[in-house]
Design a protein around this motif. Sequence first.
Motif, PDB file in Angstrom:
ATOM      1  N   THR A  37       0.999  -1.285   0.011  1.00  0.00           N
ATOM      2  CA  THR A  37      -0.028  -0.079   0.123  1.00  0.00           C
ATOM      3  C   THR A  37       0.728   1.190   0.042  1.00  0.00           C
ATOM      4  N   TYR A  38       0.709   2.119  -1.152  1.00  0.00           N
ATOM      5  CA  TYR A  38       1.620   3.301  -1.099  1.00  0.00           C
ATOM      6  C   TYR A  38       0.694   4.577  -0.779  1.00  0.00           C
ATOM      7  N   ILE A  39       1.401   5.254   0.168  1.00  0.00           N
ATOM      8  CA  ILE A  39       0.841   6.353   0.772  1.00  0.00           C
ATOM      9  C   ILE A  39       1.183   7.880   0.263  1.00  0.00           C
ATOM     10  N   TYR A  40       0.262   8.495  -0.131  1.00  0.00           N
ATOM     11  CA  TYR A  40       0.726  10.009  -0.584  1.00  0.00           C
ATOM     12  C   TYR A  40      -0.335  11.048  -0.047  1.00  0.00           C
ATOM     13  N   ASP A  41       0.283  12.268   0.011  1.00  0.00           N
ATOM     14  CA  ASP A  41      -0.391  13.285   0.481  1.00  0.00           C
ATOM     15  C   ASP A  41      -1.179  13.815  -0.819  1.00  0.00           C
ATOM     16  N   TYR A  42      -0.869  13.961  -2.111  1.00  0.00           N
ATOM     17  CA  TYR A  42      -1.406  14.533  -3.252  1.00  0.00           C
ATOM     18  C   TYR A  42      -1.111  13.189  -4.438  1.00  0.00           C
ATOM     19  N   ILE A  43      -2.196  13.253  -5.383  1.00  0.00           N
ATOM     20  CA  ILE A  43      -2.374  12.305  -6.233  1.00  0.00           C
ATOM     21  C   ILE A  43      -2.660  13.095  -7.644  1.00  0.00           C
ATOM     22  N   VAL A  44      -1.774  12.893  -8.610  1.00  0.00           N
ATOM     23  CA  VAL A  44      -2.197  13.232 -10.028  1.00  0.00           C
ATOM     24  C   VAL A  44      -2.603  12.256 -11.020  1.00  0.00           C
ATOM     25  N   VAL A  45      -3.851  12.202 -11.205  1.00  0.00           N
ATOM     26  CA  VAL A  45      -3.924  11.289 -12.203  1.00  0.00           C
ATOM     27  C   VAL A  45      -3.824  11.714 -13.763  1.00  0.00           C
ATOM     28  N   ALA A  46      -3.163  10.944 -14.177  1.00  0.00           N
ATOM     29  CA  ALA A  46      -2.469  11.275 -15.413  1.00  0.00           C
ATOM     30  C   ALA A  46      -2.141   9.776 -16.583  1.00  0.00           C
TER      31      ALA A  46
END
Length: 423
Positions: free
Chosen positions: A135-144
């Motif tokens: 499981t990868y944890i992020y503050d922000y996501i860019v859907v590209a």
Amino acid sequence: MVSIGIIGAGPAGIAAARVLIANDRSYDIDLFETSSKIGGVWNYDPQSNNTAMYDVLETNLSSHLMAFKDYPFTNIDPNIKTFPGREQVQQYLESYYDSTVANYSKLGLFTEKRVISLEKVDSHWELKADSDDSTYIYDYIVVANGHFNKPFIPTVPGSYQWKNQSHSKNFVNSEHYRGLNVVVVGNASSATDIATQISTTASKVYHSVKPDSETNWPANSIIEVVSQIQSLDEPNSNTVHFIDGTSIQNVDHIIWATGFQYGVPFLKSYHSDLFRNQSNRLYNLWEQIVYKPDPTIFFSLLPKNIIPFQLAELQASIIDLVILGSITKSDMVDADNESITSSDYHSLPTPKDIEYYQHLGSIVARHGPDSKFKPLTWTDSLVQERISSSKVKAERQKLLVQWAIHQNLQNKPYSIPPDDFTG
């Protein structure tokens, strides 16, 4: 430390990474790519049929207009053609990535990892891929992840029973249609290009277009313009009926060059809010980029009929300023054009695309005057180049049609014409 997950390592994803890195914010950035290397739709593999590319393809935009900021196509070839082939575009993207992204010390590139789940848990995003249990944890996501993955085929009476049909996404080359009578459906450039290519080997090509289309083919071409399809007879009769009352018998194959639908299958819990039972537009996005209910997730390159590489960097500049806090939720006050339910919302034919670039540019200039990365400025000369680009490509298309006629007479499949061919 701020962490950012970018889904997709095609032009949109690597451009986002480039801008975020160039602005020197010390972000932790991970790129997730389904295939074995960067490139997205341009990373063509005819065996896997994983993109909307095909064997012989050149760009619709000139190399000068298409290029990323400060990274001309001449970096890979000083003698680059006006309309590069798909192989050169892939080479260009790899060069751009290697020069502007790959050496960043806080970058992770995960290839052959298809994102299958993305959920907001408390204040962070949890991402899962199909190739491992992490499981990868992020503050922000860019859907590209692009919008050339989910083919759209209109439903007409008889279409479910018709066996010999395919979408343009499945097109590989003209040899597959040698000696066949083929109907190509669609008004956009892919339909024109595919009809041109298969005219070198097919027995007859019918180009089915909408009533208001201005499509024309030369008299010595085997391509004939026909009206919009109304219905298809049972498979054994191979008859196609059109809305103007005409019919064609003995049709061997139909190619639907009818575009694509948007898809973010990994965002299942957000579908109702993003799509509202639509498949051709997304809602609740500020400037077609930022998810307004939660501006920690962004969408890159949703607009169509645009200059994608330049726009990807421009949108990434907006994303960077939202992450930085220079653009806040209170700044996101556009109307979102909620009443527009069709794909027209994302369609920006010139000059609408120019207005959009200039509008985003003004936002970046206002909120990020100190940003190190400066998006391309739309000068008067660039505006004129964009306005005339469709005419330039139309002239090129005339030459390609004459080349196809030449190849047909020589009983040869389609290829890119040599530089000395003048028609």
